[in-house]
Enzyme design. Structure first.
Site, PDB file in Angstrom:
ATOM      1  N   LYS A  31     -65.488  23.121  -5.007  1.00  0.00           N
ATOM      2  CA  LYS A  31     -66.238  23.719  -6.120  1.00  0.00           C
ATOM      3  C   LYS A  31     -66.796  22.626  -7.016  1.00  0.00           C
ATOM      4  O   LYS A  31     -66.113  22.062  -7.859  1.00  0.00           O
ATOM      5  CB  LYS A  31     -65.361  24.672  -6.952  1.00  0.00           C
ATOM      6  CG  LYS A  31     -66.234  25.577  -7.811  1.00  0.00           C
ATOM      7  CD  LYS A  31     -65.575  26.102  -9.055  1.00  0.00           C
ATOM      8  CE  LYS A  31     -65.566  25.131 -10.187  1.00  0.00           C
ATOM      9  NZ  LYS A  31     -66.905  24.673 -10.643  1.00  0.00           N
ATOM     10  N   GLY A  85     -61.644  16.219 -13.952  1.00  0.00           N
ATOM     11  CA  GLY A  85     -62.441  16.737 -15.066  1.00  0.00           C
ATOM     12  C   GLY A  85     -61.776  16.389 -16.381  1.00  0.00           C
ATOM     13  O   GLY A  85     -61.000  15.431 -16.453  1.00  0.00           O
ATOM     14  N   SER A  86     -62.072  17.169 -17.394  1.00  0.00           N
ATOM     15  CA  SER A  86     -61.563  16.822 -18.727  1.00  0.00           C
ATOM     16  C   SER A  86     -60.088  17.224 -18.871  1.00  0.00           C
ATOM     17  O   SER A  86     -59.595  18.099 -18.152  1.00  0.00           O
ATOM     18  CB  SER A  86     -62.400  17.528 -19.786  1.00  0.00           C
ATOM     19  OG  SER A  86     -62.254  18.921 -19.631  1.00  0.00           O
ATOM     20  N   THR A  87     -59.436  16.607 -19.821  1.00  0.00           N
ATOM     21  CA  THR A  87     -58.026  16.920 -20.083  1.00  0.00           C
ATOM     22  C   THR A  87     -57.877  18.374 -20.532  1.00  0.00           C
ATOM     23  O   THR A  87     -56.945  19.067 -20.122  1.00  0.00           O
ATOM     24  CB  THR A  87     -57.460  15.934 -21.125  1.00  0.00           C
ATOM     25  OG1 THR A  87     -57.487  14.629 -20.527  1.00  0.00           O
ATOM     26  CG2 THR A  87     -56.041  16.255 -21.524  1.00  0.00           C
ATOM     27  N   GLY A 132     -58.072  20.458 -17.544  1.00  0.00           N
ATOM     28  CA  GLY A 132     -56.879  20.166 -16.745  1.00  0.00           C
ATOM     29  C   GLY A 132     -55.683  21.001 -17.205  1.00  0.00           C
ATOM     30  O   GLY A 132     -54.898  21.490 -16.388  1.00  0.00           O
ATOM     31  N   CYS A 168     -64.858   7.992 -15.945  1.00  0.00           N
ATOM     32  CA  CYS A 168     -63.548   8.227 -16.565  1.00  0.00           C
ATOM     33  C   CYS A 168     -62.917   6.901 -16.976  1.00  0.00           C
ATOM     34  O   CYS A 168     -62.266   6.824 -18.010  1.00  0.00           O
ATOM     35  CB  CYS A 168     -62.650   9.010 -15.628  1.00  0.00           C
ATOM     36  SG  CYS A 168     -62.556   8.302 -13.994  1.00  0.00           S
ATOM     37  N   GLU A 177     -62.719  10.423 -26.611  1.00  0.00           N
ATOM     38  CA  GLU A 177     -63.426   9.977 -25.404  1.00  0.00           C
ATOM     39  C   GLU A 177     -64.906  10.320 -25.561  1.00  0.00           C
ATOM     40  O   GLU A 177     -65.302  11.482 -25.467  1.00  0.00           O
ATOM     41  CB  GLU A 177     -62.871  10.687 -24.159  1.00  0.00           C
ATOM     42  CG  GLU A 177     -63.551  10.197 -22.894  1.00  0.00           C
ATOM     43  CD  GLU A 177     -63.205  11.003 -21.642  1.00  0.00           C
ATOM     44  OE1 GLU A 177     -63.028  12.228 -21.721  1.00  0.00           O
ATOM     45  OE2 GLU A 177     -63.138  10.373 -20.569  1.00  0.00           O
TER      46      GLU A 177
HETATM   47  P1  NAD Z   1     -64.884  19.738 -17.088  1.00  0.00           P
HETATM   48  O1  NAD Z   1     -63.419  19.720 -17.232  1.00  0.00           O
HETATM   49  O2  NAD Z   1     -65.704  20.447 -18.077  1.00  0.00           O
HETATM   50  O3  NAD Z   1     -65.300  20.377 -15.658  1.00  0.00           O
HETATM   51  C1  NAD Z   1     -64.787  19.901 -14.446  1.00  0.00           C
HETATM   52  C2  NAD Z   1     -64.800  21.020 -13.422  1.00  0.00           C
HETATM   53  O4  NAD Z   1     -63.903  22.043 -13.825  1.00  0.00           O
HETATM   54  C3  NAD Z   1     -66.143  21.706 -13.217  1.00  0.00           C
HETATM   55  O5  NAD Z   1     -66.325  21.944 -11.835  1.00  0.00           O
HETATM   56  C4  NAD Z   1     -65.969  23.019 -13.966  1.00  0.00           C
HETATM   57  O6  NAD Z   1     -66.800  24.058 -13.480  1.00  0.00           O
HETATM   58  C5  NAD Z   1     -64.526  23.323 -13.687  1.00  0.00           C
HETATM   59  N1  NAD Z   1     -63.892  24.265 -14.616  1.00  0.00           N
HETATM   60  C6  NAD Z   1     -64.343  24.734 -15.798  1.00  0.00           C
HETATM   61  N2  NAD Z   1     -63.441  25.585 -16.341  1.00  0.00           N
HETATM   62  C7  NAD Z   1     -62.393  25.640 -15.480  1.00  0.00           C
HETATM   63  C8  NAD Z   1     -61.146  26.327 -15.487  1.00  0.00           C
HETATM   64  N3  NAD Z   1     -60.775  27.116 -16.496  1.00  0.00           N
HETATM   65  N4  NAD Z   1     -60.318  26.123 -14.449  1.00  0.00           N
HETATM   66  C9  NAD Z   1     -60.642  25.305 -13.422  1.00  0.00           C
HETATM   67  N5  NAD Z   1     -61.823  24.630 -13.363  1.00  0.00           N
HETATM   68  C10 NAD Z   1     -62.681  24.803 -14.381  1.00  0.00           C
HETATM   69  O7  NAD Z   1     -65.282  18.199 -16.966  1.00  0.00           O
HETATM   70  P2  NAD Z   1     -66.751  17.558 -16.957  1.00  0.00           P
HETATM   71  O8  NAD Z   1     -67.319  17.713 -18.322  1.00  0.00           O
HETATM   72  O9  NAD Z   1     -67.482  18.073 -15.783  1.00  0.00           O
HETATM   73  O10 NAD Z   1     -66.409  16.001 -16.670  1.00  0.00           O
HETATM   74  C11 NAD Z   1     -66.151  15.079 -17.664  1.00  0.00           C
HETATM   75  C12 NAD Z   1     -64.665  14.825 -17.842  1.00  0.00           C
HETATM   76  O11 NAD Z   1     -64.065  14.516 -16.594  1.00  0.00           O
HETATM   77  C13 NAD Z   1     -64.349  13.645 -18.729  1.00  0.00           C
HETATM   78  O12 NAD Z   1     -63.274  13.938 -19.584  1.00  0.00           O
HETATM   79  C14 NAD Z   1     -63.937  12.548 -17.760  1.00  0.00           C
HETATM   80  O13 NAD Z   1     -63.132  11.532 -18.297  1.00  0.00           O
HETATM   81  C15 NAD Z   1     -63.252  13.352 -16.725  1.00  0.00           C
HETATM   82  N6  NAD Z   1     -63.219  12.622 -15.455  1.00  0.00           N
HETATM   83  C16 NAD Z   1     -62.033  12.117 -15.022  1.00  0.00           C
HETATM   84  C17 NAD Z   1     -61.972  11.383 -13.859  1.00  0.00           C
HETATM   85  C18 NAD Z   1     -60.685  10.818 -13.351  1.00  0.00           C
HETATM   86  O14 NAD Z   1     -60.611  10.470 -12.187  1.00  0.00           O
HETATM   87  N7  NAD Z   1     -59.647  10.722 -14.163  1.00  0.00           N
HETATM   88  C19 NAD Z   1     -63.140  11.159 -13.133  1.00  0.00           C
HETATM   89  C20 NAD Z   1     -64.334  11.689 -13.613  1.00  0.00           C
HETATM   90  C21 NAD Z   1     -64.354  12.431 -14.774  1.00  0.00           C
END
Ligand code: NAD
Length: 468
Positions: free
Chosen positions: A168, A219-221, A224, A275, A371
């Site tokens: 996804k 994704g974001s904390t 997460g 990240c 961040e």
């Molecule tokens: P996000 O958390 O908004 O979205 C990430 C994914 O989660 C998307 O596919 C989104 O559709 C999905 N999502 C949204 N709501 C959800 C839910 N309730 N349950 C499950 N999935 C859901 O993150 P973003 O804005 O796309 O990315 C930026 C963030 O990702 C930053 O905080 C960055 O630091 C982090 N990031 C971390 C790493 C790492 O390896 N640690 C790598 C890249 C990005």
């Protein structure tokens, strides 16, 4: 305008609705993609669960051969994939080409591993070994900063281990993942890999789905935490790679030119949307002026533009929400520090933020403590090493950090004092398929890459035999 179908149960399918995909450099829609509803998500998970049983019975060699064909497909279509990656994500073409190349390196690294049992004990009385079995259906949820590489580096180890996968991608960068729909349909049994597109509305149904055994989430904390909550219902296995606020600490004996070159590239690569980008640069007061000047010269050389234009070294930020967020950080920069490079956003079309350096700023400012995930870098002066280590660690995040000094012993001992999953010395942001990657504190749970990353997609099972 091309329309990209999803992949469900071995078929390229239309969705309940469509989603338009914008090019962040132009603000123009360049593709539509098909989008799922919850019923389609259920169908994909059911197909995955059914297909996984047969896949788990295949040999490692069968799985390896199919994945190598996927790598061949990516290599043969690399130019086209990289171009579409620029259009959906915004990064300059050479960076997109690098991302596609990295994706292949990940596949080739994982297929070179083996799944042989690990011998624990073998004596007159007992033979004990640990085996690695598949988990079942894996949900792979990706963000928008490296959409193609992440889809591949979650998919390859999950499949190799004998699992089925639901991919996804983020709703703003679905295209390059969907470019894999056809080869995945042709190379793997029907239903084994499915690609689902949503509009940020199916993530929690997917991560809470009773037939999903593991969620590999990047994704974001904040998101997460929601994944963890949803996964708690059936105690799913989780790998969470989350946000970071990496501090780079520059000591008085660091090489100014080399540090400036590398710090600028580690802070502004992919428009800072990494990240493990440098997000706070702490510089010893004795070299603060000199370092700020060296950084500013380099940042002024960054060429901002459409990633498809030759010569561009930094593209736009990826989406409207990100553009608004960075606009607020520019206001904070103006209020809390002195801007020595950039400082403006470009009015549309496109989501362009100038690469920006902010000096005379302190901890406590949101630009330092949060961040920013974009091309606005705070440079903070420090006097004492103990104090700067405490400040670097005073964060909910613990993804990466770096120490810059000519003294290898000092660097090595400071590395032990940073509460992060990775510490770089005299560089930042280097990673690879063979190097385990994990976050400390609220930057994540579990580990990706390396053999450990592969084994995260397995159920460990101990077989303990009495010999007499
Ligand atoms: P996000 O958390 O908004 O979205 C990430 C994914 O989660 C998307 O596919 C989104 O559709 C999905 N999502 C949204 N709501 C959800 C839910 N309730 N349950 C499950 N999935 C859901 O993150 P973003 O804005 O796309 O990315 C930026 C963030 O990702 C930053 O905080 C960055 O630091 C982090 N990031 C971390 C790493 C790492 O390896 N640690 C790598 C890249 C990005």
């Amino acid at each position: 305008m091309p329309d990209y179908p999803m992949l469900i149960n071995g078929e390229l399918v239309a969705g309940a609705k469509q989603l338009e995909v914008l090019n962040p450099a132009t603000g123009v829609v360049f593709a539509t993609v098909e989008r799922a509803d919850e019923k389609m998500l259920d169908a994909a998970v059911a197909a995955a669960a059914a297909a996984q049983v047969g896949w788990a019975a295949t040999s490692f060699d069968v799985r390896r051969a199919a994945l190598l064909k996927l790598a061949d497909f990516v290599e043969a279509n690399a130019a086209n994939i990289a171009r579409m990656l620029v259009m959906e994500q915004g990064k300059p073409l050479p960076q997109a080409e690098m991302e596609v190349g990295f994706a292949c390196q990940f596949i080739r690294y994982f297929v070179d591993q083996d799944l042989e049992p690990q011998l624990i004990q073998d004596d007159e009385q007992y033979h004990v070994e640990q085996r690695f079995k598949p988990l079942g259906v894996v949900a792979a949820i990706m963000p928008w900063n490296f959409p193609f590489m992440m889809a591949i580096y979650k998919l390859a180890p999950a499949l190799l281990m004998g699992n089925a996968v639901i991919l996804k991608p983020s709703p703003t960068t679905p295209v390059t993942t969907l470019m894999l729909a056809e080869p995945l349909r042709d190379l793997f049994p029907a239903g084994l890999v499915n690609i689902i597109i949503d509009q940020n509305d199916l993530g929690s149904a997917l991560s809470g789905h009773p037939q999903v055994a593991k969620v590999s989430f990047t994704g974001s904390t904040a998101t997460g935490r929601r994944v963890m909550e949803a996964a708690a219902s059936s105690l799913k296995r989780l790998t969470l790679e989350l946000g970071g606020n990496d501090a780079a600490i520059v000591l008085p004996d660091a090489d100014i030119d080399k540090t400036a070159d590398r710090a600028v590239s580690a802070a502004f690569f992919n428009a800072g949307q990494v990240c493990v980008a440098i997000k706070r640069l702490y510089v010893h007061r004795s070299i603060y002026e000199e370092m700020c000047e060296a950084l500013a010269i380099r940042v002024q050389d960054i060429i901002v533009g459409d990633g498809l234009e030759q010569g561009t070294t930094m593209g736009p930020v990826q989406n409207a929400q990100q553009y608004e967020k960075l606009t607020r950080y520019l206001e904070v920069a103006e209020r809390d520090g002195t801007i020595i490079a950039g400082g403006q956003r470009k009015e549309g079309p496109g989501y362009f933020i100038e690469p920006t350096l902010v000096r005379d700023i302190e901890d406590g400012s949101p630009l330092v403590d949060e961040e920013q995930f974009g091309p606005v870098l705070p440079i903070i002066a420090f006097d004492e090493v103990d104090d700067v280590i405490a400040r670097a660690n005073a964060s909910q995040y613990g993804l990466g950090g770096s120490v810059w000094t000519a003294d290898a012993d000092v660097a090595s001992s400071l590395a032990d004092r940073l509460d992060t999953g990775t510490v770089w010395i005299n560089h930042h942001l280097h990673f690879g398929p063979h190097i385990p990657f994990a976050g400390a504190k609220q930057s994540g749970i579990g580990s990706e890459f390396g053999r450990e990353g592969l084994l995260e997609f397995s159920q460990r099972s101990v077989v303990n035999r009495a010999k007499n």
